[in-house]
Write an enzyme that holds these catalytic residues in place. Structure first.
Site, PDB file in Angstrom:
ATOM      1  N   SER A 117       0.818  -1.208   0.000  1.00 28.52           N
ATOM      2  CA  SER A 117       0.000   0.000   0.000  1.00 28.52           C
ATOM      3  C   SER A 117       0.851   1.257   0.000  1.00 28.52           C
ATOM      4  O   SER A 117       1.736   1.425  -0.835  1.00 28.52           O
ATOM      5  CB  SER A 117      -0.957  -0.041   1.206  1.00 28.52           C
ATOM      6  OG  SER A 117      -1.922   0.977   1.119  1.00 28.52           O
ATOM      7  N   ASP A 140      -8.641  -5.051  -5.754  1.00 21.46           N
ATOM      8  CA  ASP A 140      -8.208  -4.032  -4.792  1.00 21.46           C
ATOM      9  C   ASP A 140      -9.085  -2.802  -4.979  1.00 21.46           C
ATOM     10  O   ASP A 140      -9.089  -2.176  -6.030  1.00 21.46           O
ATOM     11  CB  ASP A 140      -6.735  -3.684  -5.055  1.00 21.46           C
ATOM     12  CG  ASP A 140      -6.160  -2.706  -4.045  1.00 21.46           C
ATOM     13  OD1 ASP A 140      -6.933  -2.105  -3.276  1.00 21.46           O
ATOM     14  OD2 ASP A 140      -4.929  -2.528  -4.049  1.00 21.46           O
ATOM     15  N   HIS A 178      -7.305  -5.692  -1.286  1.00 24.87           N
ATOM     16  CA  HIS A 178      -6.121  -4.886  -0.971  1.00 24.87           C
ATOM     17  C   HIS A 178      -5.275  -5.479   0.144  1.00 24.87           C
ATOM     18  O   HIS A 178      -4.052  -5.479   0.070  1.00 24.87           O
ATOM     19  CB  HIS A 178      -6.576  -3.476  -0.572  1.00 24.87           C
ATOM     20  CG  HIS A 178      -5.455  -2.532  -0.280  1.00 24.87           C
ATOM     21  ND1 HIS A 178      -4.632  -2.035  -1.264  1.00 24.87           N
ATOM     22  CD2 HIS A 178      -5.015  -1.994   0.896  1.00 24.87           C
ATOM     23  CE1 HIS A 178      -3.732  -1.224  -0.722  1.00 24.87           C
ATOM     24  NE2 HIS A 178      -3.934  -1.184   0.583  1.00 24.87           N
TER      25      HIS A 178
END
Length: 440
Positions: free
Chosen positions: A250, A345, A379
């Site tokens: 991320s 995601d 994600h």
């Protein structure tokens, strides 16, 4: 090499000497094999014996996280003619999942309230899961139960808080003399879980966070801070001289890319569901700005009927002419990359960012990368066998956000990726004299 992963129907279990944990109601036995005590990232085989032939029962799993939130799951099974249920073999008929899912009771656990992320960061305490078998009829009387203790830290692994120069983190070191490969685990907010589990596998791992202050108080980032951590790792007595690996996910992805591009000694980078550009803050190195910030527009969030937002398209296009100065020059890197993107995601358009980086490296004649995509994963790719989280509070967006992922596919992706990460890091950071990995 580009890889697109699709879920396999088989789950491999490590073969060990059988140790049975069981609590009995009458002659009914619930067994966790090979042992009721295991490492967090190890599978267990769940078996029930002593039932009536073809009896239908519900098996439940329940755990309480470090914030006191209760997570649970359940699945209904029909015993065979011998009165046995084997989750490796038998399909769930109804419940939190359907079909043959040996570890389904773990990954399908959900909180009693919506939008909760399972919190497990205290690595010295095991993750405790209570399994139980219940009658289907009436009030669902419990027939048997067993407790699974899932440890994050293996025997002989040391944990040491570090405050060296301007940075601080937590260092995990495997047992044995080494030399061991070294990995810097950069987290958005401090988490020790992945670093500790990697140390069990024979890596010296330093966990550190991107944010040591509230994001509102940060105006710029300095790559020097992370270079100090790289230097610190290379100086550890048990570390080999092959260089350092970086693992990121991320918001920390662009830090990992920048370390590879600008800092000597970075041999391997694992980039998971991040961006191809420097996001949010200008990045400085040696008192000089090296990358401008790629900005976000939170007005572009997509609301859902439940009130949870999708932030996937909030980040500006890094390929736009005005954003060229935000792109990380990864073609300068001498090390290797493992790019990992989840196609579902909902926080970043990670697959698009990964494709941009692959195309950039190819355009520069580079072959120092692998890429893996997971079509139905979300994600939050984590080490395997924790509860899947599809939505929770987003600390940067300050609202409930969707992370994405179909639970079954997401769980399978985590199993596949965890093995892939270890293989990749070991391949590019290999130390011939490194010792066996830690066990309980």
């Amino acid at each position: 090499m580009d890889t697109c992963f699709n879920r396999s129907t088989n789950t491999n279990l490590v073969k060990k000497t059988t140790v049975v944990s069981e609590e009995m109601t009458s002659q009914i036995r619930l067994r966790l094999l090979p042992s009721a005590r295991c490492l967090f990232d190890e599978p267990v085989q769940v078996k029930v014996a002593g039932l009536r032939p073809w009896q239908v029962v519900t098996i439940r799993a329940r755990s309480t996280d470090e914030k006191g939130v209760v997570f649970s799951s359940s699945a209904t099974y029909r015993a065979d003619g011998s009165g046995e249920v084997n989750l490796e073999r038998d399909p769930s008929l109804i419940g939190s999942y359907i079909g043959v899912e040996p570890m389904g009771l773990l990954w399908s656990m959900r909180a009693d309230t919506l939008h909760k992320l399972f919190s497990k960061n205290k690595v010295l305490n095991p993750y405790v899961v209570k399994f139980s078998v219940h009658e289907l009829e009436g009030e669902g009387r419990m027939l048997a139960e067993a407790t699974n203790e899932r440890f994050l830290i293996g025997d002989g692994v040391s944990r040491a808080p570090v405050k060296e120069g301007s940075f601080h983190g937590v260092l995990f070191t495997p047992p044995g003399e080494g030399p061991f490969p070294a990995v810097l685990d950069v987290c958005t907010f401090m988490s020790e879980k992945r670093a500790c589990l990697l140390a069990n596998k024979g890596f010296v791992v330093l966990a550190m966070s991107l944010y040591n202050d509230k994001p509102d108080n940060i105006k710029e980032m300095h790559l020097d801070y992370f270079k100090e951590a790289v230097d610190f790792l290379q100086q550890q007595p048990k570390v080999g001289n092959k260089g350092v690996g970086i693992i990121s996910r991320s918001k920390t992805g662009h830090i990992a890319l920048s370390l590879a591009a600008f800092v000597p000694g970075v041999e391997a980078v694992v980039w998971i569901n991040g961006c191809s550009a420097n996001v949010a803050f200008p990045l400085y190195y040696k008192k000089r700005k090296i990358l401008s910030p790629l900005l976000s527009d939170l007005s572009k969030v997509i609301p859902t009927e439940s009130g949870v937002v999708i932030a996937r398209y909030c980040v500006d296009n890094p390929l736009a002419e005005e954003n060229q100065a935000t792109l990380v020059p990864i073609e300068k890197a001498k090390g290797h990359f493992l790019f990992v993107a989840s196609e579902d995601d909902l926080n970043w358009d990670s697959k698009a960012f990964m494709d941009q980086m692959v195309e950039r490296l190819k355009r520069h004649g580079k072959e120092n990368f692998e890429s893996v995509c997971y079509p139905r994963a979300g994600h939050l790719l984590e080490p395997p066998y924790g509860p899947h989280c599809g939505s929770s509070f987003h600390w940067l967006a300050r609202q409930l956000a969707m992370w994405g992922g179909e639970p079954r596919s997401h769980a399978a992706a985590e199993v596949h990726l965890w093995k892939k990460i270890q293989e990749f890091l070991r391949s590019h950071l290999s130390c011939e004299a490194s010792r066996p990995t830690a066990k309980l």
